[in-house]
Structures are given as C-alpha cells and as structure tokens.
Enzyme design. Sequence first.
Site, PDB file in Angstrom:
ATOM      1  N   CYS A  60       0.818  -1.212   0.000  1.00 28.57           N
ATOM      2  CA  CYS A  60       0.000   0.000   0.000  1.00 28.57           C
ATOM      3  C   CYS A  60       0.848   1.257   0.000  1.00 28.57           C
ATOM      4  O   CYS A  60       1.989   1.251   0.420  1.00 28.57           O
ATOM      5  CB  CYS A  60      -0.853   0.057   1.269  1.00 28.57           C
ATOM      6  SG  CYS A  60      -2.193  -1.117   1.305  1.00 28.57           S
ATOM      7  N   CYS A  64      -2.881   4.913   2.474  1.00 23.42           N
ATOM      8  CA  CYS A  64      -4.009   4.009   2.191  1.00 23.42           C
ATOM      9  C   CYS A  64      -5.059   4.059   3.297  1.00 23.42           C
ATOM     10  O   CYS A  64      -4.731   4.018   4.481  1.00 23.42           O
ATOM     11  CB  CYS A  64      -3.513   2.574   2.053  1.00 23.42           C
ATOM     12  SG  CYS A  64      -4.863   1.439   1.681  1.00 23.42           S
ATOM     13  N   CYS A  91      -2.403  -3.102  -3.609  1.00 22.51           N
ATOM     14  CA  CYS A  91      -3.692  -2.932  -2.935  1.00 22.51           C
ATOM     15  C   CYS A  91      -4.713  -2.365  -3.928  1.00 22.51           C
ATOM     16  O   CYS A  91      -4.400  -1.474  -4.714  1.00 22.51           O
ATOM     17  CB  CYS A  91      -3.523  -1.971  -1.762  1.00 22.51           C
ATOM     18  SG  CYS A  91      -5.053  -1.371  -1.055  1.00 22.51           S
ATOM     19  N   CYS A  94      -5.783   1.661  -2.616  1.00 24.66           N
ATOM     20  CA  CYS A  94      -4.944   2.852  -2.813  1.00 24.66           C
ATOM     21  C   CYS A  94      -4.141   2.784  -4.113  1.00 24.66           C
ATOM     22  O   CYS A  94      -3.510   3.764  -4.497  1.00 24.66           O
ATOM     23  CB  CYS A  94      -4.025   3.050  -1.626  1.00 24.66           C
ATOM     24  SG  CYS A  94      -2.851   1.714  -1.385  1.00 24.66           S
TER      25      CYS A  94
HETATM   26 ZN   LIG Z   1      -3.877   0.156   0.121  1.00 24.55          ZN
END
Ligand SMILES: [Zn+2]
Length: 382
Positions: A60, A64, A91, A94
């Site tokens: 991330c 995030c 992820c 994000c």
């Molecule tokens: Zn994330």
Amino acid sequence: MLRASFEERISKGSDQYEELKPVKKTNPLNDEAMWKAVVNRDESCDGQFVYAVKTTGVYCRPSCPAKRPNRDNAIFYDTTNGARQAGFRACARCRPDEDLSKAEAVVAQVRRYIEEHLDEKLTLEKLAGVVELSPYYLQRLFKSRCELTPRQYADECRLSALKKRLSAGTQVTEAMYDAGYGSSSRLYERSAQQLGMTPGSYKKKGAGEQINFAFLGSDLGLIVLAATEKGLCFLQFGDSEEELIEALTREFSNATISKDTKALSAWLDALRHYLSKSTTSNDETIEAIDVDLNGTLFQQAVWRYLRQIAPGQTKTYSEVAEAIGYPKAVRAVANACASNRIAIAVPCHRVVRNDGSLGGYRWGLQRKQELLNREKQKYQRT
Ligand SMILES: [Zn+2]
C-alpha cells in the site's frame, strides 16, 4: 572539454541520454519514520515508499485508507517493484502502482473539458475518449478524486450556472440554455429535485414573504435560523454572521428579511435543548416544530420522511427511497438530502450510505458525525 553541456549530451543520442537520467531519489526515511507516516496516513510520503503487509500479501501507499497492520507485519519497500518482487500484490484501494500526478492531471483535464462543454451531451464514453482511458476506469478514477461521477459533476456545473443566471434575473428559458440544458424537459427532470424548487418558483425567491431570522452560537459553529409565518425555512451552520446572512438573502432575495430574535425564541430554545449534551427525561424533539418546506413534491416527501427518523437512529439512502415509494430513486434521495436547507429540524444527517459510511453532509462530515454521536449518547438507551 571536460563536460559537455546538458543539451550537447542530449543531442548526441539516446545512449548518452540514459546516463543523464537523474539518479533515483533515495528514500530518506528510516523504518521508524516510515511507520509513523503509515500510522498518520501521511499523503506527503506517497511515492516515497510503500509498505507491504505480511498477513494479507498486499502492499500500500502510506496514505491508504485501509486498516493499518500491526507494526510487526509491515515491511517497507522503496519502490513498488521491490514489493512486487518479494511476492506482494498491489492494494486495490490505494492502487500504489498508479502515478498520482498523472491521475490528477487526467482528472483535471476531464473537469476542464466538462466545464467547457456543458452544452453538449457528455457521455462517459466521450470523456473517456478525450483522455484515452476506458470508461470504467475513468469513472472510478474521477470518482475517487472528486467524490462525484463525471456525469454528476456536469450536473453540478450546469446547476450552479443555472442558479447564477436565475439569480442575475435572466429569463428562465434563457438561463437554461446558457447553463447548457438542451431542452426544458431535461431541465425539469434533472434539476428540479436538486434545485429545491422548480425554476419558476426558485426565481420567486420568497417574493411577498416576511422572513425573520436569529443567530445561535453553538459548539458546532454559528447557526442561523429563519422562519416564514408557516414555519422554519432555513437553518444552517456557518463561520460568520455575514456569511450566513448572505446565504439566507441569496436563497430568499425577494423576501422581506429581518432579524427578530424574540419572534424565534421558542425555536431557539428547542435548538439549544437539542444541542445540549445533557439528557433530560422529557426531551422535546426539534422535529416537532413546524417547517416551511419549499421544494418539489419528491423533495418534500424525502424531507418529511427524514423527520420521522428518530434521534439516535439512521437510515440508508436506499431505505429512504424505498420508504417513500421510489425504491430506484436512491440518487435523487441523496440529492434531496444535499439540498436540504433546514439542518437538524429536517435531519438529513440521519441518512448514511448502505455500507454504513457517512456519505455526504452539506455542513461538513465532522458535524454530521458529531450530531450522530450526540444523538446516540442522548437518545439511544439500551
Ligand atoms: Zn492500500
């Protein structure tokens, strides 16, 4: 010659150019600083490093919004490549692989395009073509940056253009075309619910009405409340008396407006009582006071229903849509909530998204949260 100038070396060809590429910026943060950035969801550190989570296998950006991992499960990487090579995947929330500045630029370009082409039919496909992205991806990207879809953004732009022109005294039909509405039926369909009144009555702006107003200072900010002889017609939060008076006179510019704290004393009391944190056995509900709902039939149905949601309770936009007999009109319900002019007494803060998140609030999400917290403490007895 010891050193060729930059241009000279560039002009020698691409091989030379390779070596001129800036040295990759090294990440100046140590683990502790990176962890701090993660804890604070520090956006300014986005792009400097990513963190991977052992338990989920995902990496991330520092900012995030997802739940933060345990410190022991976080591993930091200077580049997304590093995280990928270690077997982690990006992820989905994000999207750490996305170039942020490029995304911003794309959204800005689409916004500009919309603003300059309000008089055209702006389909998602067309806009996606402008920036050479898939419609699906553009929709997601735009919404993640603007909280609105491109179509909603175009509607907003047209509406504010329309409101401006109507306020300037332009004829309704003329204003409509100026604001990029192609035909009058489309204007009525699309904007009536959002405008609060149909264009004809919006233009009246309280003509022939006497409106009294008063201020109330509160720990949630300054409040103005105003009433016609039929009931409360305006209750809003703001930063200063000037700003609130301006908002009031903008909405009812043809009414006779005067400050009259005494005439509103009963309502001021009810509001004070509602906002106080103390619990008393016979809480009068502010919803019981009369309101002068000025809007389309649809909006009025939504607003009336909101007044039936008990303090301490919430409903989702879909539940409201269903309850008033228009199960598919979820967005129109959200629009009606957003154009509510009477905060608290028409408790649009009690409507939340289907996933339980707050959704929007005309007077700031923090206030919405605070109102809900207070109601929960005060009214929800277990
Ligand atoms: Zn994330």
